[in-house]
Design a protein around this motif. Structure first.
Motif, PDB file in Angstrom:
ATOM      1  N   GLY A 306      15.643  53.926  22.099  1.00  0.00           N
ATOM      2  CA  GLY A 306      16.531  52.770  22.116  1.00  0.00           C
ATOM      3  C   GLY A 306      17.902  52.982  22.704  1.00  0.00           C
ATOM      4  O   GLY A 306      18.708  52.042  22.740  1.00  0.00           O
ATOM      5  N   LEU A 307      18.234  54.185  23.165  1.00  0.00           N
ATOM      6  CA  LEU A 307      19.530  54.363  23.811  1.00  0.00           C
ATOM      7  C   LEU A 307      19.569  53.543  25.095  1.00  0.00           C
ATOM      8  O   LEU A 307      18.627  53.545  25.883  1.00  0.00           O
ATOM      9  CB  LEU A 307      19.782  55.835  24.133  1.00  0.00           C
ATOM     10  CG  LEU A 307      20.107  56.772  22.972  1.00  0.00           C
ATOM     11  CD1 LEU A 307      20.426  58.156  23.497  1.00  0.00           C
ATOM     12  CD2 LEU A 307      21.267  56.245  22.147  1.00  0.00           C
ATOM     13  N   SER A 308      20.682  52.867  25.328  1.00  0.00           N
ATOM     14  CA  SER A 308      20.809  52.003  26.492  1.00  0.00           C
ATOM     15  C   SER A 308      22.167  52.202  27.137  1.00  0.00           C
ATOM     16  O   SER A 308      23.188  52.244  26.445  1.00  0.00           O
ATOM     17  CB  SER A 308      20.645  50.534  26.076  1.00  0.00           C
ATOM     18  OG  SER A 308      20.851  49.658  27.161  1.00  0.00           O
ATOM     19  N   GLY A 309      22.188  52.332  28.463  1.00  0.00           N
ATOM     20  CA  GLY A 309      23.447  52.400  29.194  1.00  0.00           C
ATOM     21  C   GLY A 309      24.148  53.732  29.165  1.00  0.00           C
ATOM     22  O   GLY A 309      25.202  53.899  29.782  1.00  0.00           O
ATOM     23  N   ILE A 310      23.621  54.709  28.450  1.00  0.00           N
ATOM     24  CA  ILE A 310      24.183  56.049  28.375  1.00  0.00           C
ATOM     25  C   ILE A 310      23.027  57.043  28.351  1.00  0.00           C
ATOM     26  O   ILE A 310      21.884  56.680  28.067  1.00  0.00           O
ATOM     27  CB  ILE A 310      25.060  56.250  27.113  1.00  0.00           C
ATOM     28  CG1 ILE A 310      24.277  55.827  25.858  1.00  0.00           C
ATOM     29  CG2 ILE A 310      26.377  55.517  27.232  1.00  0.00           C
ATOM     30  CD1 ILE A 310      24.999  56.083  24.572  1.00  0.00           C
ATOM     31  N   ASP A 311      23.334  58.292  28.652  1.00  0.00           N
ATOM     32  CA  ASP A 311      22.300  59.322  28.624  1.00  0.00           C
ATOM     33  C   ASP A 311      22.205  60.017  27.276  1.00  0.00           C
ATOM     34  O   ASP A 311      21.177  60.611  26.957  1.00  0.00           O
ATOM     35  CB  ASP A 311      22.553  60.364  29.718  1.00  0.00           C
ATOM     36  CG  ASP A 311      22.335  59.800  31.108  1.00  0.00           C
ATOM     37  OD1 ASP A 311      21.419  58.971  31.260  1.00  0.00           O
ATOM     38  OD2 ASP A 311      23.084  60.166  32.030  1.00  0.00           O
ATOM     39  N   GLY A 312      23.284  59.974  26.494  1.00  0.00           N
ATOM     40  CA  GLY A 312      23.225  60.645  25.209  1.00  0.00           C
ATOM     41  C   GLY A 312      24.491  60.474  24.395  1.00  0.00           C
ATOM     42  O   GLY A 312      25.524  60.013  24.898  1.00  0.00           O
ATOM     43  N   VAL A 313      24.386  60.842  23.136  1.00  0.00           N
ATOM     44  CA  VAL A 313      25.526  60.846  22.215  1.00  0.00           C
ATOM     45  C   VAL A 313      25.512  62.172  21.469  1.00  0.00           C
ATOM     46  O   VAL A 313      24.462  62.614  20.991  1.00  0.00           O
ATOM     47  CB  VAL A 313      25.446  59.687  21.197  1.00  0.00           C
ATOM     48  CG1 VAL A 313      26.606  59.758  20.209  1.00  0.00           C
ATOM     49  CG2 VAL A 313      25.430  58.342  21.909  1.00  0.00           C
ATOM     50  N   VAL A 314      26.673  62.802  21.387  1.00  0.00           N
ATOM     51  CA  VAL A 314      26.829  64.033  20.616  1.00  0.00           C
ATOM     52  C   VAL A 314      27.627  63.694  19.365  1.00  0.00           C
ATOM     53  O   VAL A 314      28.771  63.252  19.455  1.00  0.00           O
ATOM     54  CB  VAL A 314      27.550  65.124  21.435  1.00  0.00           C
ATOM     55  CG1 VAL A 314      27.673  66.407  20.618  1.00  0.00           C
ATOM     56  CG2 VAL A 314      26.818  65.386  22.747  1.00  0.00           C
ATOM     57  N   SER A 315      26.997  63.864  18.197  1.00  0.00           N
ATOM     58  CA  SER A 315      27.646  63.557  16.923  1.00  0.00           C
ATOM     59  C   SER A 315      28.013  64.857  16.224  1.00  0.00           C
ATOM     60  O   SER A 315      27.168  65.731  16.039  1.00  0.00           O
ATOM     61  CB  SER A 315      26.706  62.731  16.023  1.00  0.00           C
ATOM     62  OG  SER A 315      26.391  61.498  16.624  1.00  0.00           O
ATOM     63  N   ARG A 316      29.262  64.953  15.835  1.00  0.00           N
ATOM     64  CA  ARG A 316      29.762  66.168  15.202  1.00  0.00           C
ATOM     65  C   ARG A 316      30.045  65.902  13.729  1.00  0.00           C
ATOM     66  O   ARG A 316      30.832  65.025  13.394  1.00  0.00           O
ATOM     67  CB  ARG A 316      31.036  66.654  15.891  1.00  0.00           C
ATOM     68  CG  ARG A 316      30.839  67.076  17.347  1.00  0.00           C
ATOM     69  CD  ARG A 316      32.180  67.128  18.059  1.00  0.00           C
ATOM     70  NE  ARG A 316      32.068  67.625  19.412  1.00  0.00           N
ATOM     71  CZ  ARG A 316      31.651  66.910  20.451  1.00  0.00           C
ATOM     72  NH1 ARG A 316      31.294  65.645  20.281  1.00  0.00           N
ATOM     73  NH2 ARG A 316      31.601  67.435  21.663  1.00  0.00           N
ATOM     74  N   GLY A 317      29.425  66.667  12.888  1.00  0.00           N
ATOM     75  CA  GLY A 317      29.695  66.622  11.465  1.00  0.00           C
ATOM     76  C   GLY A 317      29.599  68.041  10.946  1.00  0.00           C
ATOM     77  O   GLY A 317      30.012  68.990  11.612  1.00  0.00           O
TER      78      GLY A 317
END
Length: 425
Positions: A306-317
């Motif tokens: 379902g990701l749209s318009g971007i190649d990825g997201v990096v979430s930092r926790g």
């Protein structure tokens, strides 16, 4: 970059603002004067152009937030000439560094030829100082000539006020990343900027907005929804449990930018450091995203739906989660490269917060991710060794499961990669 202005009195321009700001203008880029030219009519060479400085100053002031917020969109000053001839000199900002470049230009009317000029990369702070100093000089000249309320004066006062307020400056730069004038943003655009600011901040926000600036509103809305969904989704299949420790274990000195290098320098150094940290030898090749993710604690890594318009997201926790869109029409080389880019973003910029992976090139985080991925997946010395043994680029690319263009760039950049990594263990 340096602007040198010698005011000229008494010229008969009809416009009071033009008459007040007529000058001999020189703009130095590196050691080259970009205003050096030959005038065919006068049959001579000259070191300055005679122009009213007001139009150039007003153009820069009007586009200030797009100049510093935009990515992959250079501004050319000849567009600010308003009927007067200026050299073909372009500005571009990647976030922390500002590149000035020029090219030879021939004008038929009037018959003027500007020669090729240097390219120069300076810090954003220095660029802001030089440009604001030039605009300020023009405004001061107008006031000295008793011309108040000019467009450049009013615009520069507004920009200067915004620059003093961190929150307002952040909004203005975000609007500039979208290619918008922050002072005439409509409600829908303002709501989109504010919504993006709830999920992202700083450079990641700017790069996300710059990456969707040409998209239709409904497309960019879907992109933002993808970021929002990824930022609150933490599933075992997308976690890289050992990535944070790997990022923290490398010497922080490797992240410091050395004189004369861009973000790529630290990215190359960190790629080598992470290979060492994870026990990956120079000759080791990754054949899939799971083989890469496995070195960071998750051999069962999965793509995000379902990701749209971007190649990825990096979430930092407490742990790093990487949400990647599976490339639709590419082989394993692009899959590997995008995951390595995301790892590079987490290592090069380990601070808390989320960030995006997109297709911008003139943006510092995207550039760092690409440099990291290239050296992480296809170490230049291993690549060079194979080339010396007679392997062609396609064969080397196949060995390391990267695009042949990555191998070609590694070969072309071999000198600067080794220079960036010199002195490191």
């Amino acid at each position: 970059m340096q602007f040198l202005v010698d005011w000229i009195d008494g010229l008969p321009n009809a416009s009071a603002e033009e008459r007040a700001t007529m000058c001999d203008l020189r703009i130095f880029v590196g050691d080259t004067n970009a205003c050096s030219h030959r005038d065919d009519a006068a049959q001579g060479a000259y070191e300055s152009v005679v122009v009213p400085a007001v139009h150039l100053a007003e153009g820069i002031a009007t586009d200030w937030w797009s100049i510093f917020g935009g990515r992959d969109r250079n501004r050319t000053i000849w567009a600010y000439g308003t009927g007067f001839v200026l050299p073909c000199l372009s500005f571009g900002c990647d976030g922390s560094m500002f590149e000035v470049s020029g090219e030879q230009m021939n004008c038929e009317n009037p018959g003027v030829r500007f020669w090729q000029v240097d390219a120069e990369t300076i810090s954003r702070e220095e660029a802001e100082c030089q440009l604001s100093g030039f605009i300020g000089d023009v405004v001061e000249r107008l006031l000295h000539e008793r011309i108040e309320g000019s467009e450049v004066q009013l615009r520069w006062e507004r920009v200067s006020e915004s620059r003093q307020d961190p929150d307002e400056a952040a909004f203005c730069e975000a609007a500039g990343a979208l290619g918008l004038d922050p002072y005439v943003v409509d409600d829908r655009d303002a709501e989109f900027i504010v919504g993006a600011g709830r999920v992202l901040s700083g450079t990641p926000l700017t790069e996300f907005l710059a990456g969707v600036n040409l998209a239709r509103p409904e497309v960019r809305d879907r992109a933002l929804a993808s970021v929002e969904e990824a930022s609150r989704t933490f599933t075992p299949s997308r976690r890289l449990p050992e990535l944070r420790a790997a990022a923290e274990s490398v010497d922080c000195m490797l992240r410091e930018r050395r004189d004369g290098e861009g973000v790529w320098g630290a990215a190359y150094r960190l790629a080598r450091a992470v290979r060492r940290t994870t026990g990956v030898g120079e000759e080791h090749e990754f054949d899939s995203v799971c083989s890469i993710a496995g070195k960071l604690g998750n051999p069962s890594f999965q793509w995000s739906e379902g990701l749209s318009g971007i190649d990825g997201v990096v979430s930092r926790g407490s742990e790093v989660h990487v949400h990647l869109r599976k490339p639709r029409y590419a082989g394993p080389w692009l899959e590997n490269f995008n995951l390595a880019r995301a790892i590079g973003d987490a290592v090069c910029f380990p601070e808390e917060g989320d960030s995006v992976i997109n297709r911008l090139h003139g943006a510092e985080r995207q550039a760092a991710g690409r440099a990291f991925a290239a050296e992480f997946l296809a170490p230049v010395e291993a690549v060079w060794g194979m080339v010396q043994e007679g392997y062609d680029i396609g064969e080397v690319a196949g060995r390391f499961a990267v695009d042949p263009r990555v191998v070609q760039l590694q070969i072309e950049n071999r000198g600067r990669i080794e220079q960036a990594c010199s002195g490191t263990i």
